[in-house]
Design an enzyme around this catalytic site. Structure first.
Site, PDB file in Angstrom:
ATOM      1  N   HIS A 176       0.771  -1.128  -0.068  1.00  0.00           N
ATOM      2  CA  HIS A 176      -0.060   0.055   0.163  1.00  0.00           C
ATOM      3  C   HIS A 176       0.771   1.112  -0.050  1.00  0.00           C
ATOM      4  O   HIS A 176       1.713   1.312   0.923  1.00  0.00           O
ATOM      5  CB  HIS A 176      -0.925  -0.162   1.192  1.00  0.00           C
ATOM      6  CG  HIS A 176      -1.963  -1.143   0.971  1.00  0.00           C
ATOM      7  ND1 HIS A 176      -2.537  -1.723   2.185  1.00  0.00           N
ATOM      8  CD2 HIS A 176      -2.898  -1.699  -0.017  1.00  0.00           C
ATOM      9  CE1 HIS A 176      -3.515  -2.810   1.687  1.00  0.00           C
ATOM     10  NE2 HIS A 176      -3.607  -2.525   0.647  1.00  0.00           N
ATOM     11  N   GLU A 179       1.857   3.822   3.077  1.00  0.00           N
ATOM     12  CA  GLU A 179       2.371   3.165   4.141  1.00  0.00           C
ATOM     13  C   GLU A 179       3.933   3.106   4.543  1.00  0.00           C
ATOM     14  O   GLU A 179       4.420   2.124   4.330  1.00  0.00           O
ATOM     15  CB  GLU A 179       1.740   1.695   4.580  1.00  0.00           C
ATOM     16  CG  GLU A 179       0.195   1.797   4.451  1.00  0.00           C
ATOM     17  CD  GLU A 179      -0.364   0.427   4.663  1.00  0.00           C
ATOM     18  OE1 GLU A 179       0.248  -0.500   4.743  1.00  0.00           O
ATOM     19  OE2 GLU A 179      -1.690   0.557   4.293  1.00  0.00           O
ATOM     20  N   ARG A 234      -2.978   4.792  -2.201  1.00  0.00           N
ATOM     21  CA  ARG A 234      -2.962   3.468  -1.528  1.00  0.00           C
ATOM     22  C   ARG A 234      -2.790   2.400  -2.624  1.00  0.00           C
ATOM     23  O   ARG A 234      -1.901   1.484  -2.396  1.00  0.00           O
ATOM     24  CB  ARG A 234      -4.213   3.283  -0.570  1.00  0.00           C
ATOM     25  CG  ARG A 234      -4.286   1.982  -0.151  1.00  0.00           C
ATOM     26  CD  ARG A 234      -5.652   1.760   0.382  1.00  0.00           C
ATOM     27  NE  ARG A 234      -6.155   0.228   0.564  1.00  0.00           N
ATOM     28  CZ  ARG A 234      -6.240  -0.506   1.600  1.00  0.00           C
ATOM     29  NH1 ARG A 234      -5.801   0.018   2.623  1.00  0.00           N
ATOM     30  NH2 ARG A 234      -6.598  -1.634   1.570  1.00  0.00           N
ATOM     31  N   HIS A 304       3.012  -3.763   6.892  1.00  0.00           N
ATOM     32  CA  HIS A 304       1.860  -2.864   6.604  1.00  0.00           C
ATOM     33  C   HIS A 304       1.978  -1.852   7.591  1.00  0.00           C
ATOM     34  O   HIS A 304       2.735  -2.065   8.554  1.00  0.00           O
ATOM     35  CB  HIS A 304       0.342  -3.365   6.460  1.00  0.00           C
ATOM     36  CG  HIS A 304       0.125  -4.283   5.252  1.00  0.00           C
ATOM     37  ND1 HIS A 304      -0.554  -3.856   4.552  1.00  0.00           N
ATOM     38  CD2 HIS A 304       0.609  -5.414   5.139  1.00  0.00           C
ATOM     39  CE1 HIS A 304      -0.918  -4.999   3.627  1.00  0.00           C
ATOM     40  NE2 HIS A 304      -0.139  -6.055   3.953  1.00  0.00           N
ATOM     41  N   GLU A 378       1.263  -4.967  11.086  1.00  0.00           N
ATOM     42  CA  GLU A 378       0.852  -3.423  11.123  1.00  0.00           C
ATOM     43  C   GLU A 378       1.824  -2.730  11.993  1.00  0.00           C
ATOM     44  O   GLU A 378       1.464  -3.086  13.433  1.00  0.00           O
ATOM     45  CB  GLU A 378      -0.739  -3.502  11.451  1.00  0.00           C
ATOM     46  CG  GLU A 378      -1.700  -4.247  10.362  1.00  0.00           C
ATOM     47  CD  GLU A 378      -1.848  -3.402   9.302  1.00  0.00           C
ATOM     48  OE1 GLU A 378      -1.585  -2.223   9.244  1.00  0.00           O
ATOM     49  OE2 GLU A 378      -2.570  -3.985   8.402  1.00  0.00           O
TER      50      GLU A 378
END
Length: 417
Positions: A176, A179, A234, A304, A378
């Protein structure tokens, strides 16, 4: 100073001018019940809300934290609607443009030298891949696995002894575009692995017995776009048939229950799944590479941001994978190890119940293909900065994540056939 431009020039300049986010806000709301969740969904129909967490309107549910970005023009109306309905909210970011500019809070150490404390654009990352090969020819090789829609190369760095077939771990960053802390980690990993080999006991043992394949930026075109045109971008940059909207969410484009989650078929949405599984050049290059190295790849880790979680399959079903207990054990110890450095708190669990249901993700695809240890990090933070983590937080984020990745790698080395 005001510049007056002829009308034609204004049109072309506007067409290519980077998007600005002056006085745009990021709200955090926690709907207390379904009625309040529906209010947010209704607001999304009439206003342009960019969902930061969860990733799309249809994931909004009671007792779920919801972060979304809204334009300056619409923020007043949103605030009024939330107040009228007695919904509790906080404003995480008051001026998004200001936060974007404040990200770059680390000065270059030495001009010309690759900095691991700064965000690096694509040009710098390509130069860095060459530098790593030149500096460590016995340990680092670069493989071009394909190219993007805009004809940028997709590079994988192989770290480990040359020409030896042994257990390997595949890691990717930046699927993405917005990020940015994710590609920063992949660079940090390569740097630390090569720098500490022969000095650090764990890293030496790992590299003596394993290979690592690192894809430092999965979504190259989107990443470039997020640097040059739209920091909040994104998706990738492919054109969609019969739509003026650009881009596919590469992490919805895998053949893992690709069509099972509703509301991913709108080309204008940030989570658009694409026209078919593996319709995107980036996804196809990645899946071809993994398939051709399947006998050696024992684990897949994708990075991510944000929300501080360590996730494993599945995203497309609440059914737990056969080796669920094993994955949960690794994730638990991984998050415990990560927290020893700065006491950063991560939660862990299956994607579906821990973050939100997803279909077509790289994690589920790799697991279903036969790689039985697949994890998604994440990274930081929990929403204060969201996608705009300041550069001063890159090193702490990378240092703590490195501890977890080393633990997972040691586990794979010891426990996989």
């Amino acid at each position: 100073m005001m510049l007056i431009l002829p009308m034609g020039l204004i049109a072309t300049t506007l067409a290519i001018a980077p998007v600005r986010f002056d006085r745009e806000k990021v709200f955090r709301v926690k709907p207390q019940d379904e009625k309040q969740a529906d209010i947010i969904k209704d607001l999304a129909k009439t206003n342009e809300l960019d969902f930061w967490y969860p990733g799309a309107t249809h994931h909004v549910a009671a007792n779920t934290t919801v972060d979304f970005r809204v334009s300056e023009k619409e923020s007043q109306a949103i605030q009024s609607a939330l107040d009228q309905n007695k919904m509790h909210y906080e404003i995480l970011i008051h001026d998004l443009q200001e936060e974007i500019e404040k990200q770059f809070d680390v000065k270059e150490d030495i001009p010309g030298r690759h900095s691991y404390a700064k965000y690096n654009n694509w040009e710098k990352i390509v130069a860095w891949t060459e530098k790593m090969m030149d500096k460590h020819p016995e340990m680092v090789s670069r493989i071009k696995i394909g190219s993007t829609v805009e004809d940028n190369p997709l590079y994988v760095l192989k770290i480990g002894k040359k020409n030896e077939r042994r257990k390997a771990i595949f890691m990717d960053c930046g699927i993405h575009a917005r990020e940015w802390v994710s590609p920063a980690f992949c660079q940090w990993f390569v740097y630390q692995a090569t720098k500490t080999y022969g000095r650090n006991k764990i890293m030496t043992k790992l590299l003596d017995r394993m290979n690592f394949y690192i894809l430092p930026v999965f979504n190259v075109d989107g990443y470039i776009w997020s640097w040059t045109k739209n920091r909040m971008w994104r998706k990738n940059r492919s054109k969609n048939q019969n739509s003026k909207c650009i881009g596919t969410d590469l992490n919805r484009n895998f053949n893992a229950s690709w069509d099972s989650i509703p509301n991913t078929n709108d080309p204008c949405a940030d989570n658009y799944r694409g026209s078919a599984p593996e319709s995107e050049k980036e996804t196809k290059a990645f899946t071809d590479f993994i398939r051709s190295h399947l006998n050696e790849i024992k684990a897949y880790i994708t990075f991510h941001s944000y929300s501080q979680m360590l996730l494993f399959p599945y995203g497309y079903t609440s059914k737990l994978p056969p080796n669920h207990k094993d994955l949960a054990k690794v994730a638990k110890i991984g998050t415990d190890v990560l927290s020893t450095r700065y006491e950063t708190h991560y939660i862990y669990g299956p994607i579906e119940s821990t973050i939100y249901p997803t279909s077509g993700s790289s994690l589920d695809w790799a697991y279903d293909l036969g790689i039985k240890h697949t994890f998604a990090f994440e990274l930081r933070d929990k929403g204060k900065f969201g996608f705009l983590l300041p550069e001063s937080r890159i090193k702490p984020t990378c240092r703590e994540t490195m501890l977890a990745v080393k633990f997972i790698s040691k586990y794979i080395l010891k426990h996989t056939p």
